[in-house]
Design an enzyme around this catalytic site. Structure first.
Site, mmCIF file in Angstrom:
data_model
loop_
_atom_site.group_PDB
_atom_site.id
_atom_site.type_symbol
_atom_site.label_atom_id
_atom_site.label_comp_id
_atom_site.label_asym_id
_atom_site.label_seq_id
_atom_site.Cartn_x
_atom_site.Cartn_y
_atom_site.Cartn_z
ATOM 1 N N GLN A 44 69.987 -13.163 125.071
ATOM 2 C CA GLN A 44 70.260 -11.930 124.345
ATOM 3 C C GLN A 44 69.400 -11.905 123.082
ATOM 4 O OE1 GLN A 44 72.066 -9.473 125.485
ATOM 5 N NE2 GLN A 44 72.797 -10.593 127.291
ATOM 6 N N ALA A 45 69.316 -10.726 122.469
ATOM 7 C CA ALA A 45 68.506 -10.634 121.255
ATOM 8 C C ALA A 45 68.949 -11.659 120.220
ATOM 9 C CB ALA A 45 68.578 -9.224 120.682
ATOM 10 N N GLU A 46 70.265 -11.847 120.082
ATOM 11 C CA GLU A 46 70.771 -12.825 119.119
ATOM 12 C C GLU A 46 71.999 -13.531 119.683
ATOM 13 O OE1 GLU A 46 69.214 -13.445 116.353
ATOM 14 O OE2 GLU A 46 68.009 -11.623 116.067
ATOM 15 N N THR A 47 72.083 -14.814 119.406
ATOM 16 C CA THR A 47 73.304 -15.575 119.606
ATOM 17 C C THR A 47 73.719 -16.108 118.245
ATOM 18 O OG1 THR A 47 72.750 -16.191 121.875
ATOM 19 C CG2 THR A 47 74.348 -17.573 120.740
ATOM 20 N N CYS A 71 70.683 -11.307 110.374
ATOM 21 C CA CYS A 71 70.919 -10.463 111.554
ATOM 22 C C CYS A 71 72.182 -9.658 111.331
ATOM 23 C CB CYS A 71 71.030 -11.296 112.819
ATOM 24 S SG CYS A 71 71.345 -10.276 114.281
#
Length: 259
Positions: A44-47, A71
């Protein structure tokens, strides 16, 4: 070792819109290389990973390829998980990260991020950036990110950049923005250099966009739309050197990672 995770769509009130993030609430920090591998596995874009420290939380965010200093959407997702899934009391959560102190509050059915503003410097790069974006560029600003002002919302929606060339431009990524038809401004965000060709909805870029548009429009309350394919709604309030970014979030999946 089993680790519980949750996937949450941020800056939306319905599943499969907004920006997805994976959230881990840890009892203690994992090895940094392991957290990076976990983020790559989720893709995913961010974890986001968080650990309680004192009365607050320390938070870190990883794209599939690297750690990032700030983020927004994954912080919103983390706050949603802590409030709604883990039963954190009160109406405010305090976080510490690489970029300093952050907070998220529950207000009128929305989660409100309290982030530092970020400002960029003008740069004489309009022609170069226009070639990369395939769109007319009215102004460029550069710092931690690169911002390109386009002439219209339609130009932002139509933007189809050369991602390989875009990754060579200064900054972590490129924000394209313009006045909105139904919003104060619209934007999109491309960051192939950190493993994100296009981010669906980016809270952190609004730390730049809110003060930029507040100055252009001479107003401190701003309605924003990030017009990616998934899309998302953000409500921004400029308060001195802080920006409050409000949105909603929804849980779409929970599971266990075995390592």
């Amino acid at each position: 070792m089993p680790l519980e995770f949750h996937q949450i769509d941020a800056f939306t009130d319905r599943p499969f819109a907004g920006n997805p993030a994976v959230v881990y609430r840890l009892q203690a920090w994992l090895d940094e290389a392991l957290m990076q591998r976990i983020a790559a596995e989720h893709n995913q874009a961010e974890t986001a990973f968080c650990v309680r420290e004192g009365a607050g939380w320390r938070i870190r965010w990883f794209t599939p390829s690297c750690e990032v200093p700030l983020c927004g959407h994954a912080t919103l997702a983390t706050a949603h998980a802590l409030f709604e899934l883990y039963g954190e009391p009160g109406e405010r959560l305090d976080f510490v990260c690489q970029s300093g102190a952050l907070a998220v509050s529950r207000e009128a059915g929305r989660l409100v991020l309290d982030f530092p503003t970020m400002r960029l410097e003008p740069a004489d790069m309009s022609a170069e950036v226009a070639r990369v974006l395939g769109q007319e560029v009215l102004e460029v600003r550069v710092g931690k990110e690169l911002l390109a002002l386009l002439p219209s919302e339609q130009a932002v929606r139509d933007c189809a950049p050369d991602l390989k060339a875009l990754a060579q431009l200064p900054g972590l990524g490129v924000i394209v923005t313009a006045p909105g038809r139904e919003h104060d401004f619209v934007s999109r965000y491309f960051a192939p250099g950190i493993g994100i060709d296009e981010d669906p909805v980016t809270g952190a870029t609004h730390c730049i966009l809110a003060p930029y548009w507040a100055a252009r429009l001479d107003k401190s309350e701003l309605r924003a739309r990030q017009c990616s394919a998934r899309g998302g709604e953000l409500h921004c309030t400029l308060a001195g050197e802080r920006v409050k970014i409000a949105g909603q979030a929804v849980l779409v999946a929970s599971g266990t990672l075995f390592i």
